[in-house]
Design a protein around this motif. Structure first.
Motif, short mmCIF file in Angstrom:
data_model
loop_
_atom_site.label_atom_id
_atom_site.label_comp_id
_atom_site.label_asym_id
_atom_site.label_seq_id
_atom_site.Cartn_x
_atom_site.Cartn_y
_atom_site.Cartn_z
N MET A 1 0.78 -1.11 -0.08
CA MET A 1 -0.03 0.21 -0.12
C MET A 1 0.94 1.34 -0.05
SD MET A 1 -2.64 -1.06 2.98
CE MET A 1 -3.64 -2.52 2.86
N PHE A 2 2.15 1.26 0.79
CA PHE A 2 2.68 2.53 0.75
C PHE A 2 4.29 2.03 0.87
CE2 PHE A 2 5.12 5.61 3.29
CZ PHE A 2 5.02 6.61 2.54
N HIS A 3 4.79 2.50 -0.19
CA HIS A 3 6.37 2.45 -0.43
C HIS A 3 7.00 3.70 -0.80
CE1 HIS A 3 9.76 -0.66 -1.73
NE2 HIS A 3 10.39 0.39 -1.68
N TRP A 4 6.84 4.68 0.22
CA TRP A 4 7.46 5.88 0.41
C TRP A 4 7.05 7.17 -0.37
CZ3 TRP A 4 13.41 4.00 0.08
CH2 TRP A 4 13.55 2.71 1.05
N ASP A 5 6.16 6.97 -1.32
CA ASP A 5 5.74 8.27 -2.02
C ASP A 5 4.50 8.74 -1.44
OD1 ASP A 5 4.35 5.72 -2.67
OD2 ASP A 5 4.68 6.10 -4.91
N ILE B 1 0.40 -6.08 1.34
CA ILE B 1 1.41 -5.58 2.25
C ILE B 1 0.92 -4.24 2.78
CG2 ILE B 1 4.05 -4.96 2.69
CD1 ILE B 1 4.13 -7.35 0.52
N THR B 2 1.18 -3.92 4.13
CA THR B 2 0.75 -2.28 4.35
C THR B 2 1.89 -1.53 4.11
OG1 THR B 2 1.53 -3.06 6.83
CG2 THR B 2 -0.97 -3.39 6.34
N LEU B 3 2.87 -1.55 4.65
CA LEU B 3 4.09 -0.53 4.55
C LEU B 3 5.21 -1.20 4.26
CD1 LEU B 3 3.52 1.52 7.82
CD2 LEU B 3 2.39 1.97 5.63
N ASN B 4 6.11 -0.72 3.60
CA ASN B 4 7.52 -0.98 3.22
C ASN B 4 8.52 -0.46 3.96
OD1 ASN B 4 9.44 -2.50 1.28
ND2 ASN B 4 10.22 -0.27 1.26
N GLY C 1 -4.16 -0.33 7.58
CA GLY C 1 -4.07 -1.30 6.37
C GLY C 1 -4.65 -2.54 6.84
N VAL C 2 -4.13 -3.17 7.93
CA VAL C 2 -4.74 -4.50 8.29
C VAL C 2 -6.26 -4.39 8.37
CG1 VAL C 2 -4.57 -6.23 10.15
CG2 VAL C 2 -2.48 -5.24 9.60
N ALA C 3 -6.82 -3.35 9.02
CA ALA C 3 -8.06 -3.19 9.24
C ALA C 3 -8.93 -3.21 7.84
CB ALA C 3 -8.69 -2.12 10.33
N ALA C 4 -8.31 -2.55 6.93
CA ALA C 4 -8.84 -2.33 5.62
C ALA C 4 -9.08 -3.64 5.04
CB ALA C 4 -8.17 -1.31 4.89
N PRO D 1 -12.83 -12.73 0.36
CA PRO D 1 -12.59 -14.14 0.52
C PRO D 1 -11.20 -14.28 0.35
CG PRO D 1 -14.42 -14.24 -0.98
CD PRO D 1 -14.13 -12.75 -0.60
N GLY D 2 -10.34 -14.79 1.28
CA GLY D 2 -8.89 -15.27 0.88
C GLY D 2 -7.96 -14.37 0.84
N ALA D 3 -8.18 -12.92 1.34
CA ALA D 3 -7.42 -11.99 1.25
C ALA D 3 -6.46 -12.09 2.70
CB ALA D 3 -8.09 -10.37 1.57
N ARG D 4 -5.12 -11.62 2.44
CA ARG D 4 -4.08 -11.98 3.51
C ARG D 4 -3.44 -10.60 3.39
NH1 ARG D 4 -0.44 -16.58 2.73
NH2 ARG D 4 0.22 -15.47 1.09
N VAL D 5 -2.77 -10.45 4.61
CA VAL D 5 -2.11 -9.01 4.91
C VAL D 5 -0.77 -9.10 5.95
CG1 VAL D 5 -3.46 -8.23 6.56
CG2 VAL D 5 -2.59 -6.59 5.44
N GLY D 6 -0.05 -8.47 5.67
CA GLY D 6 1.12 -8.36 6.53
C GLY D 6 2.05 -7.14 6.46
#
Ligand code: PNW
Length: 455
Positions: A123-127, A166-169, A209-212, A219-224
């Motif tokens: 979701m967020f890679h520094w920009d 992936i929430t943040l990098n 991000g996890v809550a979103a 279904p089947g969505a995963r997050v870290g």
């Protein structure tokens, strides 16, 4: 236990992929309503980026993604980690949606599907939208409120095509390097107290991000989270040095990995930071420490640790300084320590009980990689990748749950403050002509992905 028919086979379910990030490859920095990011802004301040390079064109991936996915598919790439540019979706970082930004990623995901490539989306890679920086950026909780709106929007919009989020990098890079040392955008040099507060705001974003994903992911969505933890490698693989390395790892990662796995900051961390410790509000840790489905680790290098005692070493460990002639890539921080990719996942499993870990980046950067007779003979990169894959394999054999590996990067790109001078790609990019040339390492990795073993 998985049994191996050949000592260097990877499990059937193991994910091999490549990675990149929006700001570094897309270009089209102001196209179709995109707002200015902190990097667009920072790159224009004289002296901040090598060669004065900016992100306006980069690899022109914005206009060439279909060809790029065709090239990926021809190399056998089935998984690609990319990021979405927040300022394309919300140009001012508020709630004024730019539909053209969403449309771009709809086209991009459709092209990936056509080429049989599964997206892994950061979701967020520094920009960060520059407009948010001007309102306090990572020092302000308002940034986390804005992130919640952004995360909800993208997860809703792409829930049918994106299952891995992936929430943040690398929280460390956009906080301490952006607000402490000031070498990355926005280039601020603030106190430790301010920097500690930026970590906390970033952790809140991770929680949103996890809550979103839990609310809108389908279904089947995963997050870290993807973290670039400080990695400890025991000098000698003896119980004493391993215990010392583990203690150092736990101390150095208390503010991020410790925080997302605990119900609050640890006593040790709060004591260490004293008056500089971050402040938080009731309920923050309900958000921050929600369970995740996997942990992403970006592994490039490490610090050697050995057991030590006495007054100079009150925590029982000693971190060794590397000799000046220790082998490294062209990035000064990128020392060659392949066991990093063994020990970091193993310590995350042991300390935080992670059941699924992905190496979301691993790779190396060099300045001189000429195309000669249509080839780039980057044996140094082939060697780096192979040495790291051996350690990934060793970890899996020892029961560490590493489920995938993403090589950084698919193509040479904008290497932040090192501009276009530092190349991390397995595909060479001629930044004048936009011609792509797969390097020897791309051919090598292609075979590894195809045969699913170390070659
Ligand atoms: C990562 N360090 O950055 C980023 O996720 C990528 O965007 C970047 O291009 C890649 O690695 C190569 O640099 C890092 O100082 C930057 O230890 C600096 C460090 C680690 C990772």
């Amino acid at each position: 236990m998985t049994t191996f028919t050949y000592s260097s086979n990877f499990p059937e379910t193991f994910v091999f992929g490549v990675a990149a990030a929006s700001a570094q490859i897309e270009g089209a920095a102001f196209a179709d309503g995109k707002g200015e990011s902190v990097w667009d802004h920072f790159a224009r301040i004289p002296g901040k980026v090598v060669g004065g390079d900016n992100l306006d064109v980069a690899c022109d991936h914005y206009n060439r993604f279909d060809e790029d996915f065709a090239l990926m598919a021809s190399l056998g790439v089935k998984h690609y980690r990319l990021s979405i540019a927040w300022p394309r979706i919300y140009p001012k970082g508020d709630d004024q949606l730019n539909q053209a930004g969403l449309d771009f990623y709809h086209r991009l995901f459709a092209s990936m599907a056509k080429h049989g490539i599964t997206p892994w989306v950061t979701m967020f890679h520094w920009d960060l939208p520059q407009a948010l920086e001007e309102k306090g950026g990572w020092t302000s909780r308002a940034t986390a409120d804005a992130f919640r709106i952004y995360a909800d929007t993208i997860v809703k919009a792409f829930s049918s095509v994106v299952k891995n989020w992936i929430t943040l990098n690398e929280i460390r890079c956009f906080t301490v390097l952006g607000y402490g040392t000031g070498t990355k955008a926005p280039g601020r040099k603030e106190s430790d107290a301010v920097v500690n507060q930026t970590y906390h705001v970033a952790l809140l974003c991770h929680g949103h991000g996890v809550a979103a994903v839990r609310t809108h992911g389908g279904p089947g969505a995963r997050v870290g989270l993807t973290d670039n933890c400080d990695v400890a490698v025991p000098v000698t693989e003896t119980p004493a040095d391993i215990a010392a390395a583990k203690a150092w790892f736990s101390d150095k990662n208390a503010h991020i990995l410790g925080a997302i796995h605990g119900k609050g900051y640890s006593e040790y961390y709060l004591q260490r930071e004293g008056a500089n410790a971050p402040s938080w509000e009731a309920g923050d840790f309900d958000l921050i420490s929600q369970p995740t489905d996997f942990l992403g680790l970006n592994i490039y290098t490490a610090t050697y640790i050995r057991a030590a005692s006495g007054e100079a070493f009150p925590r029982g460990y000693e971190a060794l300084k590397l000799p000046a002639n220790y082998p490294r890539a062209d990035s000064v921080w990128l020392n060659m320590i392949p066991q990093a990719i063994y020990w970091a996942p193993r310590m995350c499993q042991e300390l935080y009980e992670h059941k699924s870990i992905y190496i979301t980046e691993n790779g190396c950067g060099y300045d001189v990689e000429p195309v000669e007779n249509g080839e780039v003979i980057d044996l140094h990169r082939r060697d780096y990748v192979r040495n790291h894959l051996r350690e990934v394999h060793r970890a899996i054999s020892d029961g560490v749950p590493i489920d995938g590996y993403f090589l950084w990067s698919f193509i040479d790109n904008y290497e932040w403050e090192d501009g276009y001078a530092r190349r991390f790609g397995i595909v060479h990019c001629d930044f004048k002509t936009q011609v792509r040339t797969p390097k020897l390492s791309a051919r090598y990795y292609s075979r590894v992905m195809q045969e699913r073993k170390i070659l």
